[in-house]
Design a protein around this motif. Structure first.
Motif, mmCIF file in Angstrom:
data_model
loop_
_atom_site.group_PDB
_atom_site.id
_atom_site.type_symbol
_atom_site.label_atom_id
_atom_site.label_comp_id
_atom_site.label_asym_id
_atom_site.label_seq_id
_atom_site.Cartn_x
_atom_site.Cartn_y
_atom_site.Cartn_z
ATOM 1 N N GLU A 57 -38.779 17.805 1.161
ATOM 2 C CA GLU A 57 -38.417 18.066 -0.232
ATOM 3 C C GLU A 57 -37.875 19.493 -0.421
ATOM 4 O OE1 GLU A 57 -41.380 17.168 0.898
ATOM 5 O OE2 GLU A 57 -41.460 15.056 0.295
ATOM 6 N N SER A 58 -36.977 19.624 -1.385
ATOM 7 C CA SER A 58 -36.435 20.938 -1.731
ATOM 8 C C SER A 58 -35.721 20.848 -3.066
ATOM 9 C CB SER A 58 -35.433 21.394 -0.657
ATOM 10 O OG SER A 58 -34.705 22.519 -1.097
ATOM 11 N N THR A 59 -35.848 21.897 -3.847
ATOM 12 C CA THR A 59 -35.010 22.022 -5.052
ATOM 13 C C THR A 59 -34.058 23.199 -4.865
ATOM 14 O OG1 THR A 59 -36.754 21.114 -6.453
ATOM 15 C CG2 THR A 59 -35.038 22.418 -7.558
ATOM 16 N N ARG A 60 -34.633 24.384 -4.647
ATOM 17 C CA ARG A 60 -33.829 25.612 -4.607
ATOM 18 C C ARG A 60 -32.865 25.662 -3.420
ATOM 19 N NH1 ARG A 60 -38.340 25.469 -5.758
ATOM 20 N NH2 ARG A 60 -39.174 26.288 -7.683
ATOM 21 N N THR A 61 -33.406 25.438 -2.228
ATOM 22 C CA THR A 61 -32.607 25.621 -1.011
ATOM 23 C C THR A 61 -31.465 24.618 -0.974
ATOM 24 O OG1 THR A 61 -34.678 26.272 0.042
ATOM 25 C CG2 THR A 61 -32.795 25.909 1.486
ATOM 26 N N ARG A 110 -33.310 20.809 6.659
ATOM 27 C CA ARG A 110 -34.739 21.134 6.540
ATOM 28 C C ARG A 110 -35.508 19.989 7.173
ATOM 29 N NH1 ARG A 110 -37.747 23.055 1.101
ATOM 30 N NH2 ARG A 110 -36.687 24.953 1.758
ATOM 31 N N HIS A 139 -37.701 30.128 7.705
ATOM 32 C CA HIS A 139 -36.866 29.786 6.549
ATOM 33 C C HIS A 139 -35.911 30.980 6.397
ATOM 34 C CE1 HIS A 139 -35.405 28.282 2.884
ATOM 35 N NE2 HIS A 139 -36.520 28.078 2.206
ATOM 36 N N GLN A 142 -34.220 32.144 3.134
ATOM 37 C CA GLN A 142 -35.167 32.672 2.144
ATOM 38 C C GLN A 142 -35.464 34.146 2.467
ATOM 39 O OE1 GLN A 142 -36.634 30.815 -0.574
ATOM 40 N NE2 GLN A 142 -37.156 32.881 -1.269
ATOM 41 N N PRO A 279 -41.359 32.939 -3.622
ATOM 42 C CA PRO A 279 -40.196 32.144 -3.218
ATOM 43 C C PRO A 279 -40.049 30.842 -3.996
ATOM 44 C CG PRO A 279 -41.964 31.912 -1.617
ATOM 45 C CD PRO A 279 -42.415 32.955 -2.603
ATOM 46 N N GLY A 280 -41.143 30.409 -4.651
ATOM 47 C CA GLY A 280 -41.125 29.130 -5.337
ATOM 48 C C GLY A 280 -41.183 27.985 -4.321
ATOM 49 N N PRO A 281 -41.602 26.807 -4.749
ATOM 50 C CA PRO A 281 -42.153 26.536 -6.075
ATOM 51 C C PRO A 281 -43.536 27.172 -6.235
ATOM 52 C CG PRO A 281 -42.323 24.586 -4.659
ATOM 53 C CD PRO A 281 -41.563 25.606 -3.878
HETATM 54 N N1 CP Z 1 -38.214 28.486 -1.743
HETATM 55 C C1 CP Z 1 -37.842 27.242 -1.372
HETATM 56 O O1 CP Z 1 -37.546 26.977 -0.214
HETATM 57 O O2 CP Z 1 -37.825 26.341 -2.403
HETATM 58 P P1 CP Z 1 -37.453 24.798 -2.235
HETATM 59 O O3 CP Z 1 -38.552 24.157 -1.436
HETATM 60 O O4 CP Z 1 -37.389 24.274 -3.656
HETATM 61 O O5 CP Z 1 -36.141 24.697 -1.532
#
Ligand code: CP
Length: 328
Positions: A57-61, A110, A139, A142, A279-281
């Protein structure tokens, strides 16, 4: 060691020299301006193809890599892994081979397994592989965007203009990374970047959330967050990674928050110019209080924003840099 990522894979920051990291940060600086334009597009990667394959899962990356590729005018092939033929049992090797057969220049990926990006780089050696996070390992983008964000904040506060002196800002900088160090690929990449750039790094965590052989890392380990907080110029919180079983490494979430959470009270004890990062989330109310996360000292939104120019820089150097290598 890799002295420039031009034409190279980006698998880990551990293998990058300071100059290679600074080159990415300086290139990203140029792309910040593109992202502020009304028409946010340059033709740097026109006709090139970037595959985006996120097995985890990922949103930002994911979104920022796909945005970055599009802003460089590359075509993006985005594989929805959950509805792909991997669900019928197709292997990683055959999946990558299939995507490669469509004609790609780079793959951003990823994966939950440490070393998966390296493995893929061996399957498709003619394709540039960019690691968007592999297991507990690395990562790298990041780490680069976090370094870029720190440099940007320090430059603004100290009135530094341009990139020439940008890397010097890290000399003597004190960075404290707090929380689930054991399971954090972000911590591993951040530490590699900050140490290469000249910062001093401390990590604060309960003993159970420290990795094996942490004594071999280029950091000072502290167990008392309260003692370390006044030392830091930058405090970076890490997400308690419950999907990797972190919950079983602490007696209770409440106890973890009491001893290692950045509460309003602890945030008041930070140095006046200190920067708060994540770094989130985020698990609001676990590793960081919601009020602290939204306070002016927190640059969490800026970290996300900087993901685009930094990933534009990585894609540009890694893909277009290969042409430069051939031409020279
Ligand atoms: N910081 C980071 O990698 O966020 P995601 O998991 O949303 O990509």
């Amino acid at each position: 060691m890799i002295t420039s990522i031009r034409g190279q894979n980006l698998l880990s920051l551990d293998e990058l020299t300071r100059d290679a990291i600074v080159e990415v940060l300086d290139t990203a600086e140029a792309f910040v301006e593109v992202n502020r334009r009304t028409i946010k597009k340059v033709p740097a990667l026109r006709g090139r193809v970037v595959a985006s394959i996120f097995f985890e899962e990922s949103t930002r990356t994911r979104l920022s890599f796909e945005t970055a590729a599009k802003r460089l005018s590359a075509d993006v092939l985005s594989l929805a892994v959950a509805s792909s033929s991997m669900k019928k049992g197709e292997s990683l090797r055959d999946t990558i081979g299939t995507v490669d057969a469509l004609g790609i220049d780079a793959v951003v990926m990823r994966h939950r397994s440490s070393g998966a990006a390296l493995q893929v780089s061996r399957y498709v050696p003619h394709v540039r592989v960019i690691n968007g996070g592999d297991g507990l390992h690395q990562h790298p983008t990041q780490g680069l965007l976090d370094a870029f964000t720190i440099r940007q904040c320090l430059a603004e506060r100290r009135g530094v203009v341009g990139t020439e002196t940008g890397a010097e800002l890290f000399a003597g900088l004190r960075v404290l990374i707090v929380g689930d160090i054991r399971h954090s690929r972000v911590a591993r990449s951040d530490i590699a970047a900050y140490v290469a750039l000249g910062a001093a790094v401390r990590v604060a965590a309960p003993a159970t959330l420290l990795p094996e052989f942490v004594e071999q890392w280029p950091v000072e380990v502290v167990t008392d967050f309260d003692e370390a907080i006044e030392w830091a110029d930058v405090v970076a919180l890490l997400r308690l990674q419950r999907e990797r079983g972190s919950g079983s490494f602490v007696p209770t979430l409440g106890e973890f928050t009491t001893t290692y959470g950045l509460s309003v009270g602890r945030a008041r004890r930070l140095r006046p110019e200190a920067i708060i990062m994540h770094p989130g989330p985020m698990n609001r109310g676990v590793e960081i209080d919601s009020l602290v996360a939204d306070s002016p000292a927190a640059v969490i939104g800026r970290q996300v924003e900087n993901g685009v120019p930094v990933r534009m820089a990585v894609l540009y150097l890694s893909i277009a840099g290969a042409d430069e290598e051939r031409a020279s």
